[in-house]
Design a protein around this motif. Structure first.
Motif, PDB file in Angstrom:
ATOM      1  N   LYS A 216       0.743  -0.963  -0.341  1.00 51.51           N
ATOM      2  CA  LYS A 216       0.138  -0.106  -0.078  1.00 51.51           C
ATOM      3  C   LYS A 216       0.342   1.575  -0.299  1.00 51.51           C
ATOM      4  N   GLN A 217       1.924   1.361   0.999  1.00 52.65           N
ATOM      5  CA  GLN A 217       2.671   2.861   0.869  1.00 52.65           C
ATOM      6  C   GLN A 217       3.611   2.963  -0.315  1.00 52.65           C
ATOM      7  N   ALA A 218       4.419   1.512  -1.309  1.00 55.74           N
ATOM      8  CA  ALA A 218       4.527   2.179  -2.562  1.00 55.74           C
ATOM      9  C   ALA A 218       4.355   2.080  -3.329  1.00 55.74           C
ATOM     10  N   LEU A 219       3.146   1.544  -3.775  1.00 64.09           N
ATOM     11  CA  LEU A 219       2.302   2.329  -4.325  1.00 64.09           C
ATOM     12  C   LEU A 219       1.845   3.350  -4.483  1.00 64.09           C
ATOM     13  N   TYR A 220       0.727   4.249  -3.405  1.00 67.09           N
ATOM     14  CA  TYR A 220       0.924   5.606  -3.416  1.00 67.09           C
ATOM     15  C   TYR A 220       2.046   6.193  -3.890  1.00 67.09           C
ATOM     16  N   ALA A 221       3.154   6.039  -3.031  1.00 65.76           N
ATOM     17  CA  ALA A 221       4.834   6.535  -3.279  1.00 65.76           C
ATOM     18  C   ALA A 221       4.892   7.191  -4.924  1.00 65.76           C
ATOM     19  N   SER A 222       4.183   5.698  -5.495  1.00 62.27           N
ATOM     20  CA  SER A 222       4.641   5.930  -7.190  1.00 62.27           C
ATOM     21  C   SER A 222       4.601   6.783  -7.619  1.00 62.27           C
ATOM     22  N   GLY A 223       2.960   7.904  -7.229  1.00 61.31           N
ATOM     23  CA  GLY A 223       2.802   8.687  -7.931  1.00 61.31           C
ATOM     24  C   GLY A 223       3.398   9.809  -8.408  1.00 61.31           C
ATOM     25  N   ASP A 224       4.584  10.661  -7.607  1.00 62.04           N
ATOM     26  CA  ASP A 224       5.207  11.069  -7.387  1.00 62.04           C
ATOM     27  C   ASP A 224       6.894  10.621  -7.362  1.00 62.04           C
ATOM     28  N   ASN A 225       6.682   9.779  -7.699  1.00 59.89           N
ATOM     29  CA  ASN A 225       8.067   9.163  -7.591  1.00 59.89           C
ATOM     30  C   ASN A 225       8.333   9.258  -9.117  1.00 59.89           C
ATOM     31  N   SER A 226       9.803   9.579  -9.634  1.00 60.66           N
ATOM     32  CA  SER A 226      11.201   8.370 -10.924  1.00 60.66           C
ATOM     33  C   SER A 226      10.710   7.212 -10.632  1.00 60.66           C
ATOM     34  N   LEU A 227      11.231   6.862 -12.161  1.00 63.02           N
ATOM     35  CA  LEU A 227      11.432   5.310 -11.367  1.00 63.02           C
ATOM     36  C   LEU A 227      12.144   5.272 -10.984  1.00 63.02           C
ATOM     37  N   GLU A 228      13.831   5.290 -10.892  1.00 55.95           N
ATOM     38  CA  GLU A 228      14.347   5.676  -9.861  1.00 55.95           C
ATOM     39  C   GLU A 228      14.080   5.631  -8.524  1.00 55.95           C
ATOM     40  N   ASP A 229      13.592   6.363  -7.984  1.00 56.18           N
ATOM     41  CA  ASP A 229      12.360   6.673  -6.663  1.00 56.18           C
ATOM     42  C   ASP A 229      12.098   5.397  -5.992  1.00 56.18           C
ATOM     43  N   GLN A 230      11.351   5.392  -7.048  1.00 52.55           N
ATOM     44  CA  GLN A 230      10.349   4.586  -6.790  1.00 52.55           C
ATOM     45  C   GLN A 230      10.939   3.473  -6.516  1.00 52.55           C
TER      46      GLN A 230
END
Length: 265
Positions: A216-230
């Motif tokens: 849940k945490q990772a999927l919601y973080a993905s909207g604001d992240n670059s691929l590397e950040d994700q």
């Protein structure tokens, strides 16, 4: 003193909280009392170290018809009501607290979900809906715009054209269409409502709780992240999960060719 719930039913079993909106005569529309009930239930859930999931549904033929407009009757002498106050006081915290819970929040939509009722249902992590359910962005009919997070969630899930159409024309979106659009996870037969709730409860109560929370945490973080950040987010969370009892149990169970017995630790 324990909170006395008036407009919801709430119980907690096997680490899973069940919230049932309970004003069937008004299609479970939101009142201040219901918001106070929800705040109390969320405070309880937030305090539980053994939390493994939350299920939200409604009683009767509706999930939630949105704000109870009888609590927003026109003020005397032409005074104007501050509708932003209700968002700040109730809806903002409700949606954000559901999103922040460290466990999956599943809405099982048992009927019409309109206005803020649709917004709250769709703010949950996973949405099931019975075939007869409908999602209605009814705000334009009373001169308002969608709120309670609707203008954030809808475009991200179904795109701008579908979001605009549903909002500007207040056209009901059937559960079947909602599934086709990707607005909800699954449309289910009406007669499978209770069995679906039971199945979801069992999955949450016996699943890999820490893995669910990290996903849940990772999927919601993905909207604001670059691929590397994700990928860095995935790395950090995977590192944490690798030290959990559930990961060890999962690997042992895999080797022994049996179902894992996860404890949520």
């Amino acid at each position: 003193m324990a909170h006395q719930y008036q407009h919801i039913k709430f119980h907690y079993q096997n680490g899973v909280g069940h919230i049932v909106l309970n004003r069937p005569d008004t299609l479970n529309s939101f009142t201040q009392v219901m918001h106070d009930d929800l705040k109390a239930a969320l405070s309880f859930l937030e305090s539980r170290e053994d939390l493994r999931g939350v299920i939200i549904t409604g009683t009767g033929r509706g999930f939630c018809a949105g704000q109870d407009l009888s609590e927003r009757k026109p003020l005397p002498s032409g005074q104007k009501r501050d509708l932003g106050e209700g968002i700040d006081k109730n809806y903002r915290s409700l949606v954000l607290r559901l999103r922040a819970l460290p466990a999956p929040v599943v809405s099982v939509v048992n009927g019409v979900a309109a206005g803020a009722g649709a917004s709250v249902a769709l703010a949950c992590d996973i949405v099931f809906a019975v075939k007869s359910a409908k999602f209605i962005q009814a705000f334009s009919k009373i001169g308002l715009l969608p709120d309670a997070g609707a203008t954030y969630v809808w475009p991200r899930m179904v795109g701008m054209q579908r979001s605009m159409g549903a909002a500007l024309f207040a056209t009901p979106v059937s559960a079947e269409t909602a599934e086709q659009w990707g607005l909800i996870w699954r449309c289910i037969p009406d007669d499978e409502l209770e069995s679906t709730i039971a199945s979801v409860h069992d999955h949450l109560a016996h699943g890999a709780t820490r893995a669910f929370a990290a996903t849940k945490q990772a999927l919601y973080a993905s909207g604001d992240n670059s691929l590397e950040d994700q990928i860095n987010v995935e790395r950090d969370l995977q590192r944490e999960l690798g030290h959990t009892d559930d990961y060890l149990e999962g690997m042992i169970a895999f080797g022994e060719k049996r179902a894992p017995r996860f404890t949520g630790r």
